[in-house]
Design a protein around this motif. Structure first.
Motif, PDB file in Angstrom:
ATOM      1  N   LEU A   1       0.887  -1.261   0.062  1.00 55.51           N
ATOM      2  CA  LEU A   1      -0.073   0.016   0.006  1.00 55.51           C
ATOM      3  C   LEU A   1       0.745   1.351   0.005  1.00 55.51           C
ATOM      4  O   LEU A   1       1.776   1.322   0.850  1.00 55.51           O
ATOM      5  N   PRO A   2       0.817   2.063  -0.964  1.00 55.27           N
ATOM      6  CA  PRO A   2       1.608   3.306  -0.935  1.00 55.27           C
ATOM      7  C   PRO A   2       1.234   3.913   0.382  1.00 55.27           C
ATOM      8  O   PRO A   2       0.142   4.206   0.723  1.00 55.27           O
ATOM      9  N   ARG A   3       2.275   5.129   0.600  1.00 57.90           N
ATOM     10  CA  ARG A   3       2.097   5.967   1.665  1.00 57.90           C
ATOM     11  C   ARG A   3       1.859   7.457   1.349  1.00 57.90           C
ATOM     12  O   ARG A   3       2.451   7.686   0.286  1.00 57.90           O
ATOM     13  N   ARG A   4       1.036   7.950   2.026  1.00 58.15           N
ATOM     14  CA  ARG A   4       0.769   9.512   1.718  1.00 58.15           C
ATOM     15  C   ARG A   4       1.800  10.290   2.081  1.00 58.15           C
ATOM     16  O   ARG A   4       2.742  10.196   3.010  1.00 58.15           O
ATOM     17  N   ASP A   5       2.316  10.896   1.066  1.00 59.50           N
ATOM     18  CA  ASP A   5       3.415  12.126   1.520  1.00 59.50           C
ATOM     19  C   ASP A   5       3.097  13.261   2.313  1.00 59.50           C
ATOM     20  O   ASP A   5       2.466  14.070   2.021  1.00 59.50           O
ATOM     21  N   ALA A   6       3.582  12.801   3.569  1.00 58.96           N
ATOM     22  CA  ALA A   6       3.040  13.787   4.668  1.00 58.96           C
ATOM     23  C   ALA A   6       3.615  15.241   4.764  1.00 58.96           C
ATOM     24  O   ALA A   6       3.123  16.254   5.325  1.00 58.96           O
ATOM     25  N   THR A   7       4.746  15.350   3.738  1.00 57.14           N
ATOM     26  CA  THR A   7       5.377  16.470   3.579  1.00 57.14           C
ATOM     27  C   THR A   7       4.867  17.437   2.590  1.00 57.14           C
ATOM     28  O   THR A   7       5.245  18.660   2.335  1.00 57.14           O
TER      29      THR A   7
ATOM     30  N   GLY B   1      -1.976  16.146  -2.062  1.00 55.29           N
ATOM     31  CA  GLY B   1      -1.121  15.288  -1.580  1.00 55.29           C
ATOM     32  C   GLY B   1      -2.147  13.852  -1.368  1.00 55.29           C
ATOM     33  O   GLY B   1      -1.914  12.618  -1.655  1.00 55.29           O
ATOM     34  N   VAL B   2      -3.078  14.045  -0.830  1.00 54.49           N
ATOM     35  CA  VAL B   2      -4.074  13.130  -0.603  1.00 54.49           C
ATOM     36  C   VAL B   2      -4.758  12.251  -2.021  1.00 54.49           C
ATOM     37  O   VAL B   2      -4.984  11.102  -2.407  1.00 54.49           O
TER      38      VAL B   2
END
Length: 95
Positions: A66-72, A79-80
């Protein structure tokens, strides 16, 4: 056409699955199990155990990262959206 059913495991207890969830698992042609990193391996293991107990003989079970969201990303909404697109692409690759 692909019919997609998302089945949540709620509290994480296999005893809390609804009868509808169990019927969907048993009838599925394909079940995708997301892998969310080493810190959540127990969750993937629980999903595999549920599938092992309730999936039909015809059911193919595929795990995917599962890809991770780029919180930066300073633009949260953008981003979402990118994260959701990456998840959809991962599903497509797994199918």
């Amino acid at each position: 056409m692909i019919e997609l059913t998302l089945i949540g495991i709620g509290t994480g207890s296999p005893d809390h699955l609804t009868l509808q969830a169990l019927a969907e698992i048993a009838a599925a042609d394909l079940i995708l199990i997301p892998l969310k990193g080493a810190d959540k391996d127990d969750l993937a293991g629980l999903r595999r155990a549920i599938c092992d107990s309730h999936a039909g003989a015809q059911t193919r079970i595929v795990e995917f990262q599962l890809p991770r969201r780029d919180a930066t990303d300073p633009d949260y909404k953008h981003g979402v959206t990118r994260w959701h697109d990456a998840i959809a692409e991962s599903w497509q690759d797994a199918i």
